[in-house]
Design a protein around this motif. Structure first.
Motif, PDB file in Angstrom:
ATOM      1  N   THR A 126       0.842  -1.195   0.000  1.00 31.47           N
ATOM      2  CA  THR A 126       0.000   0.000   0.000  1.00 31.47           C
ATOM      3  C   THR A 126       0.877   1.245   0.000  1.00 31.47           C
ATOM      4  N   GLN A 127       0.485   2.231  -0.777  1.00 28.38           N
ATOM      5  CA  GLN A 127       1.284   3.444  -0.901  1.00 28.38           C
ATOM      6  C   GLN A 127       0.351   4.644  -1.053  1.00 28.38           C
ATOM      7  N   SER A 128       0.645   5.717  -0.321  1.00 33.30           N
ATOM      8  CA  SER A 128      -0.167   6.930  -0.392  1.00 33.30           C
ATOM      9  C   SER A 128       0.529   7.994  -1.225  1.00 33.30           C
ATOM     10  N   PHE A 129      -0.266   8.717  -2.004  1.00 31.87           N
ATOM     11  CA  PHE A 129       0.260   9.786  -2.850  1.00 31.87           C
ATOM     12  C   PHE A 129      -0.555  11.060  -2.631  1.00 31.87           C
ATOM     13  N   TRP A 130       0.130  12.202  -2.696  1.00 36.41           N
ATOM     14  CA  TRP A 130      -0.588  13.449  -2.902  1.00 36.41           C
ATOM     15  C   TRP A 130      -0.975  13.505  -4.365  1.00 36.41           C
ATOM     16  N   GLN A 131      -2.145  14.071  -4.663  1.00 34.35           N
ATOM     17  CA  GLN A 131      -2.565  14.184  -6.048  1.00 34.35           C
ATOM     18  C   GLN A 131      -3.111  15.578  -6.318  1.00 34.35           C
ATOM     19  N   SER A 132      -2.888  16.043  -7.537  1.00 34.39           N
ATOM     20  CA  SER A 132      -3.397  17.346  -7.947  1.00 34.39           C
ATOM     21  C   SER A 132      -4.865  17.232  -8.323  1.00 34.39           C
ATOM     22  N   ALA A 133      -5.458  18.368  -8.667  1.00 33.74           N
ATOM     23  CA  ALA A 133      -6.797  18.340  -9.252  1.00 33.74           C
ATOM     24  C   ALA A 133      -6.744  17.614 -10.586  1.00 33.74           C
ATOM     25  N   ALA A 146       0.242  23.195 -14.022  1.00 29.69           N
ATOM     26  CA  ALA A 146      -0.248  22.338 -12.940  1.00 29.69           C
ATOM     27  C   ALA A 146       0.900  21.844 -12.072  1.00 29.69           C
ATOM     28  N   PHE A 147       1.999  21.489 -12.711  1.00 29.27           N
ATOM     29  CA  PHE A 147       3.185  21.030 -11.975  1.00 29.27           C
ATOM     30  C   PHE A 147       3.671  22.117 -11.020  1.00 29.27           C
ATOM     31  N   SER A 148       3.766  23.353 -11.532  1.00 29.97           N
ATOM     32  CA  SER A 148       4.231  24.467 -10.717  1.00 29.97           C
ATOM     33  C   SER A 148       3.306  24.699  -9.522  1.00 29.97           C
ATOM     34  N   LYS A 149       2.008  24.689  -9.765  1.00 28.53           N
ATOM     35  CA  LYS A 149       1.037  24.915  -8.697  1.00 28.53           C
ATOM     36  C   LYS A 149       1.049  23.782  -7.687  1.00 28.53           C
ATOM     37  N   PHE A 150       1.173  22.553  -8.190  1.00 22.55           N
ATOM     38  CA  PHE A 150       1.165  21.366  -7.328  1.00 22.55           C
ATOM     39  C   PHE A 150       2.330  21.400  -6.339  1.00 22.55           C
ATOM     40  N   ASN A 181      -6.436  11.605 -24.478  1.00 26.08           N
ATOM     41  CA  ASN A 181      -7.536  12.403 -23.927  1.00 26.08           C
ATOM     42  C   ASN A 181      -7.969  11.958 -22.533  1.00 26.08           C
ATOM     43  N   ALA A 182      -7.225  11.053 -21.918  1.00 29.55           N
ATOM     44  CA  ALA A 182      -7.621  10.539 -20.605  1.00 29.55           C
ATOM     45  C   ALA A 182      -7.400  11.586 -19.515  1.00 29.55           C
ATOM     46  N   PRO A 183      -8.382  11.813 -18.632  1.00 29.90           N
ATOM     47  CA  PRO A 183      -8.166  12.708 -17.489  1.00 29.90           C
ATOM     48  C   PRO A 183      -7.037  12.166 -16.610  1.00 29.90           C
ATOM     49  N   PHE A 184      -6.233  13.063 -16.057  1.00 30.12           N
ATOM     50  CA  PHE A 184      -5.097  12.605 -15.250  1.00 30.12           C
ATOM     51  C   PHE A 184      -4.841  13.566 -14.102  1.00 30.12           C
ATOM     52  N   ARG A 185      -4.047  13.101 -13.144  1.00 28.14           N
ATOM     53  CA  ARG A 185      -3.629  13.917 -12.005  1.00 28.14           C
ATOM     54  C   ARG A 185      -2.146  13.708 -11.756  1.00 28.14           C
ATOM     55  N   LEU A 186      -1.478  14.761 -11.338  1.00 25.22           N
ATOM     56  CA  LEU A 186      -0.096  14.640 -10.893  1.00 25.22           C
ATOM     57  C   LEU A 186      -0.082  13.968  -9.535  1.00 25.22           C
ATOM     58  N   ILE A 187       0.933  13.129  -9.281  1.00 21.46           N
ATOM     59  CA  ILE A 187       1.043  12.479  -7.978  1.00 21.46           C
ATOM     60  C   ILE A 187       2.477  12.558  -7.454  1.00 21.46           C
ATOM     61  N   LYS A 188       2.596  12.550  -6.146  1.00 16.14           N
ATOM     62  CA  LYS A 188       3.887  12.505  -5.465  1.00 16.14           C
ATOM     63  C   LYS A 188       3.691  11.723  -4.179  1.00 16.14           C
ATOM     64  N   PRO A 255       7.804  19.402 -18.319  1.00 18.10           N
ATOM     65  CA  PRO A 255       7.423  18.415 -19.336  1.00 18.10           C
ATOM     66  C   PRO A 255       8.541  18.115 -20.320  1.00 18.10           C
ATOM     67  N   GLU A 256       9.420  19.109 -20.577  1.00 15.64           N
ATOM     68  CA  GLU A 256      10.505  18.902 -21.528  1.00 15.64           C
ATOM     69  C   GLU A 256      11.654  18.105 -20.932  1.00 15.64           C
ATOM     70  N   ALA A 257      11.635  17.869 -19.614  1.00 14.51           N
ATOM     71  CA  ALA A 257      12.777  17.223 -18.965  1.00 14.51           C
ATOM     72  C   ALA A 257      12.303  16.158 -17.992  1.00 14.51           C
ATOM     73  N   THR A 258      11.459  15.255 -18.470  1.00 12.19           N
ATOM     74  CA  THR A 258      10.930  14.217 -17.612  1.00 12.19           C
ATOM     75  C   THR A 258      11.897  13.042 -17.543  1.00 12.19           C
ATOM     76  N   THR A 259      11.548  12.112 -16.685  1.00 13.44           N
ATOM     77  CA  THR A 259      12.382  10.932 -16.511  1.00 13.44           C
ATOM     78  C   THR A 259      12.517  10.142 -17.812  1.00 13.44           C
ATOM     79  N   ALA A 260      13.608   9.406 -17.954  1.00 11.61           N
ATOM     80  CA  ALA A 260      13.857   8.660 -19.190  1.00 11.61           C
ATOM     81  C   ALA A 260      13.037   7.378 -19.265  1.00 11.61           C
ATOM     82  N   VAL A 261      12.663   6.820 -18.115  1.00  6.75           N
ATOM     83  CA  VAL A 261      11.943   5.545 -18.088  1.00  6.75           C
ATOM     84  C   VAL A 261      10.699   5.680 -17.211  1.00  6.75           C
ATOM     85  N   LEU A 262       9.597   5.129 -17.706  1.00  2.41           N
ATOM     86  CA  LEU A 262       8.338   5.104 -16.965  1.00  2.41           C
ATOM     87  C   LEU A 262       7.938   3.670 -16.686  1.00  2.41           C
ATOM     88  N   ARG A 263       7.214   3.501 -15.591  1.00  3.60           N
ATOM     89  CA  ARG A 263       6.584   2.202 -15.312  1.00  3.60           C
ATOM     90  C   ARG A 263       5.079   2.399 -15.352  1.00  3.60           C
TER      91      ARG A 263
END
Length: 270
Positions: A126-133, A146-150, A181-188, A255-263
């Motif tokens: 189990t893992q908890s994340f903060w999420q944006s709108a 959104a990243f800046s505000k988050f 077109n999928a709705p999404f949220r930033l998480i940390k 967005p121009e400098a994101t991680t090289a690998v995603l899971r």
């Protein structure tokens, strides 16, 4: 007595600084010759060391003059109390930075095995994340805003602590056609409870997850989602919940400098 250059060297400061302090009535020489040469006593070194320390801590020359003044004892005491509070705040901030850097170093030094372009199943706690709108427009501008505000509404040290980050997308059944077109949220990954108009907490349940590690670009992501969908169909599995898109190397900065690998991950039913 010491000439100004010799005294400056002894105090580990500069001749220019001593002249400025003299002109600003912050620290005066013991005597000035008729020719205008400044001379200092050895025992003045202790007073100057105190003044240099106050400057290093950010006090203005006017503040230092008040602290050093013998005319008004109450005001210097108030300034020193304020200075002590500022030092305490700096210590607290530095300890927090040290803790965040330690967490980040631990994350960097913990290698996570990657499975490039190959679906696999693994068990997650189990893992908890903060999420944006929720966001509906994945343009670079909206993501950046959104990243800046988050991150602005999180603790400033959160962005460097090495904790897990990424996106959570409302994309049921691994349907790559709807990814753009999928709705999404930033998480940390959450470390303390936060709840406000823009940030809430979401929990990623424990269980078996179907995952794939892919390069971070839209084409690779869509291909990865298709591979997950094919795996589900072949093995007659059922997916639950949203798609978790987790950064594997670095926290996102822009967005121009994101991680090289995603899971990419989906929780499996049952």
């Amino acid at each position: 007595m010491l000439k100004i250059s010799a005294f400056a060297k002894l105090a580990q400061t500069t001749r220019r600084t001593l002249i400025l302090y003299d002109e600003q009535d912050v620290f005066k020489p013991a005597t000035v010759s008729p020719e205008g040469y400044r001379f200092y006593n050895y025992d003045q070194l202790y007073e100057l060391s105190f003044i240099l320390t106050l400057r290093k801590l950010g006090l203005s020359l006017d503040d230092i003059k008040q602290v050093s003044s013998d005319n008004d004892k109450k005001s210097p005491n108030a300034l020193l109390t304020n200075l002590q509070d500022r030092v305490d705040d700096q210590i607290y901030d530095l300890l927090a930075v040290k803790q965040s850097l330690g967490t980040r170093m631990a994350a960097v030094n913990t290698e996570t095995p990657l499975h490039r372009d190959q679906p696999y199943i693994y068990q997650h706690h189990t893992q908890s994340f903060w999420q944006s709108a929720t966001l509906h427009d994945c343009s670079r501008q909206q993501i950046a805003e959104a990243f800046s505000k988050f991150y602005k509404q999180l603790d400033p040290l959160v962005s460097i602590n090495g904790k897990c980050s990424g996106f959570v997308l409302n994309l049921p059944n691994a349907d790559a056609a709807n990814f753009i077109n999928a709705p999404f949220r930033l998480i940390k990954e959450a470390t303390t409870p936060i709840s406000n108009d823009f940030i809430t907490t979401i929990e990623r349940p424990a269980g078996n997850y179907l995952a794939i590690d892919i390069d971070n670009d839209d084409t690779a992501i869509c291909n990865g989602i298709d591979l997950l969908h094919q795996y589900v169909m072949t093995h007659k599995l059922t997916l639950r919940g949203p798609l978790w898109q987790i950064n594997m190397n670095e926290d996102i900065r822009l967005p121009e400098a994101t991680t090289a690998v995603l899971r990419l991950e989906y929780l499996l039913e049952g």
